[in-house]
Design a protein around this motif. Sequence first.
Motif, PDB file in Angstrom:
ATOM      1  N   ARG A  36       4.949  -7.101 -15.332  1.00 53.41           N
ATOM      2  CA  ARG A  36       3.648  -7.732 -15.008  1.00 53.41           C
ATOM      3  C   ARG A  36       3.839  -8.488 -13.611  1.00 53.41           C
ATOM      4  N   GLY A  37       2.633  -8.603 -13.178  1.00 51.39           N
ATOM      5  CA  GLY A  37       2.569  -9.228 -11.912  1.00 51.39           C
ATOM      6  C   GLY A  37       2.918 -10.789 -12.100  1.00 51.39           C
TER       7      GLY A  37
ATOM      8  N   ASP B 237       4.152  -2.125  -7.820  1.00 52.19           N
ATOM      9  CA  ASP B 237       3.253  -1.018  -8.225  1.00 52.19           C
ATOM     10  C   ASP B 237       1.921  -1.814  -8.130  1.00 52.19           C
ATOM     11  N   LEU B 238       0.888  -0.976  -7.784  1.00 52.70           N
ATOM     12  CA  LEU B 238      -0.589  -1.787  -7.694  1.00 52.70           C
ATOM     13  C   LEU B 238      -1.296  -1.682  -9.119  1.00 52.70           C
ATOM     14  N   GLY B 239      -1.019  -0.807 -10.030  1.00 54.38           N
ATOM     15  CA  GLY B 239      -1.725  -0.377 -11.215  1.00 54.38           C
ATOM     16  C   GLY B 239      -1.107  -1.383 -12.323  1.00 54.38           C
ATOM     17  N   LEU B 240      -1.050  -2.776 -12.324  1.00 52.98           N
ATOM     18  CA  LEU B 240      -0.346  -3.411 -13.510  1.00 52.98           C
ATOM     19  C   LEU B 240      -1.115  -3.811 -14.631  1.00 52.98           C
ATOM     20  N   PRO B 241      -0.779  -4.259 -15.563  1.00 47.54           N
ATOM     21  CA  PRO B 241      -1.508  -4.376 -16.808  1.00 47.54           C
ATOM     22  C   PRO B 241      -2.247  -5.712 -16.918  1.00 47.54           C
ATOM     23  N   ASP B 242      -1.777  -6.708 -16.066  1.00 50.39           N
ATOM     24  CA  ASP B 242      -2.382  -8.197 -16.010  1.00 50.39           C
ATOM     25  C   ASP B 242      -2.986  -8.290 -14.899  1.00 50.39           C
ATOM     26  N   ALA B 243      -3.022  -7.821 -13.739  1.00 52.43           N
ATOM     27  CA  ALA B 243      -3.555  -8.069 -12.663  1.00 52.43           C
ATOM     28  C   ALA B 243      -3.570  -6.834 -11.530  1.00 52.43           C
ATOM     29  N   ASP B 244      -4.399  -6.672 -10.462  1.00 54.51           N
ATOM     30  CA  ASP B 244      -4.347  -5.586  -9.512  1.00 54.51           C
ATOM     31  C   ASP B 244      -3.202  -6.043  -8.553  1.00 54.51           C
ATOM     32  N   GLY B 245      -2.311  -5.187  -8.196  1.00 52.49           N
ATOM     33  CA  GLY B 245      -0.966  -5.607  -7.595  1.00 52.49           C
ATOM     34  C   GLY B 245      -1.395  -6.143  -6.150  1.00 52.49           C
ATOM     35  N   LEU B 246      -2.780  -5.750  -5.325  1.00 54.29           N
ATOM     36  CA  LEU B 246      -2.882  -6.354  -4.266  1.00 54.29           C
ATOM     37  C   LEU B 246      -3.147  -7.788  -4.456  1.00 54.29           C
TER      38      LEU B 246
ATOM     39  N   VAL C 149       9.569 -12.590   1.033  1.00 56.80           N
ATOM     40  CA  VAL C 149      10.517 -11.676   0.477  1.00 56.80           C
ATOM     41  C   VAL C 149       9.691 -10.208   0.861  1.00 56.80           C
ATOM     42  N   PRO C 150      10.728  -9.432   1.501  1.00 57.97           N
ATOM     43  CA  PRO C 150      10.050  -8.149   1.657  1.00 57.97           C
ATOM     44  C   PRO C 150       9.584  -7.432   0.681  1.00 57.97           C
ATOM     45  N   VAL C 151       8.366  -6.781   0.775  1.00 55.45           N
ATOM     46  CA  VAL C 151       7.674  -6.348  -0.350  1.00 55.45           C
ATOM     47  C   VAL C 151       7.402  -4.749  -0.031  1.00 55.45           C
ATOM     48  N   LEU C 152       7.723  -3.688  -0.643  1.00 57.06           N
ATOM     49  CA  LEU C 152       7.561  -2.312  -0.633  1.00 57.06           C
ATOM     50  C   LEU C 152       6.652  -1.927  -1.883  1.00 57.06           C
ATOM     51  N   ILE C 153       5.472  -1.659  -1.492  1.00 56.32           N
ATOM     52  CA  ILE C 153       4.234  -1.103  -2.366  1.00 56.32           C
ATOM     53  C   ILE C 153       4.837   0.429  -2.684  1.00 56.32           C
ATOM     54  N   LEU C 154       4.799   0.576  -3.922  1.00 60.67           N
ATOM     55  CA  LEU C 154       4.852   1.882  -4.704  1.00 60.67           C
ATOM     56  C   LEU C 154       3.986   2.249  -5.699  1.00 60.67           C
ATOM     57  N   THR C 155       3.161   3.055  -5.378  1.00 55.84           N
ATOM     58  CA  THR C 155       1.872   3.216  -6.121  1.00 55.84           C
ATOM     59  C   THR C 155       1.181   4.728  -6.199  1.00 55.84           C
ATOM     60  N   ALA C 156       0.541   5.022  -6.945  1.00 55.23           N
ATOM     61  CA  ALA C 156      -0.171   6.538  -7.004  1.00 55.23           C
ATOM     62  C   ALA C 156      -1.491   6.443  -5.971  1.00 55.23           C
ATOM     63  N   ARG C 157      -1.907   5.292  -5.466  1.00 57.24           N
ATOM     64  CA  ARG C 157      -2.904   5.083  -4.481  1.00 57.24           C
ATOM     65  C   ARG C 157      -2.475   5.790  -3.487  1.00 57.24           C
TER      66      ARG C 157
ATOM     67  N   ALA D 150      13.700  -6.655  -7.203  1.00 52.31           N
ATOM     68  CA  ALA D 150      12.801  -6.729  -8.228  1.00 52.31           C
ATOM     69  C   ALA D 150      11.741  -5.592  -8.317  1.00 52.31           C
ATOM     70  N   VAL D 151      11.967  -4.859  -9.417  1.00 51.33           N
ATOM     71  CA  VAL D 151      11.004  -3.634  -9.845  1.00 51.33           C
ATOM     72  C   VAL D 151       9.846  -3.945 -10.626  1.00 51.33           C
ATOM     73  N   VAL D 152       8.554  -4.303 -10.016  1.00 54.39           N
ATOM     74  CA  VAL D 152       7.470  -4.373 -10.709  1.00 54.39           C
ATOM     75  C   VAL D 152       6.797  -3.244 -10.979  1.00 54.39           C
ATOM     76  N   GLU D 153       6.988  -2.724 -12.194  1.00 59.03           N
ATOM     77  CA  GLU D 153       6.120  -1.454 -12.723  1.00 59.03           C
ATOM     78  C   GLU D 153       6.024  -1.250 -14.288  1.00 59.03           C
ATOM     79  N   ASP D 154       4.961  -1.206 -14.641  1.00 60.04           N
ATOM     80  CA  ASP D 154       4.660  -1.119 -16.061  1.00 60.04           C
ATOM     81  C   ASP D 154       4.829   0.265 -16.792  1.00 60.04           C
ATOM     82  N   ASP D 155       5.094   1.321 -15.956  1.00 65.44           N
ATOM     83  CA  ASP D 155       5.317   2.575 -16.444  1.00 65.44           C
ATOM     84  C   ASP D 155       6.844   2.458 -16.945  1.00 65.44           C
TER      85      ASP D 155
END
Length: 223
Positions: A32-33, A49-58, A70-78, A4-9
Amino acid sequence: MRIAVVEDDDGVGEALIEALGARGHVAERMRRGSDLLVAHRGFDAVILDLGLPDADGLQVLRQLREVSSVPVLILTARSDERSIVRGLRGGADDYLVKPPRIAELTARLDTVTRRAAQAQAPSPARAADVVVTGDVRVDRRARVVEVDGVDIGLTQKEFALVEVLVERPGSAVSRQQLMDRIWGDAFVAVSRSLDVHMTGLRSKLNRPGLITTIRGFGYRWGS
């Protein structure tokens, strides 16, 4: 893997889908998250991604961890240390800063999914709930270590070290295996933490030679 690729860009999301597909994975895009929280079942890994339109990724990660491992890999600009620490402590298995190198991204995905599979698989020594070496008795179910009949009161990390070592008494266990199993490879100064906890464990056991140091590799329980 099904990822699952959770990324709004759109640009980043489409590039990830294409790159992962080229490497044989089945990647599904979510923007969206809330989409992830509804449809997380059946995925082998999540890129979040952490910068999502509906909620903070954290926050999304915290909610996901309430219902899924489920294994989660955060991919973000932060890239700030605070965000990295919060992400890892919040339940992420790894953390990458954009833009990613695809080879590194896929390697890290392989690592976190392999570790998750190993954690869920039955241990080869699972049947041996009690391991006795001389006058040292390890009860894995009760999480107690006794020396000459006396509980020596190990900390959680000290017992975790014992638990990994006694899975295969007499076999060498590398430092990296211990660090991966107990701390995870994303934490800072883990190697030093291992040394400190091993010193404390040996002191409490007070049985020289029970845990042998294999120079340049790791440790062995028993002979």
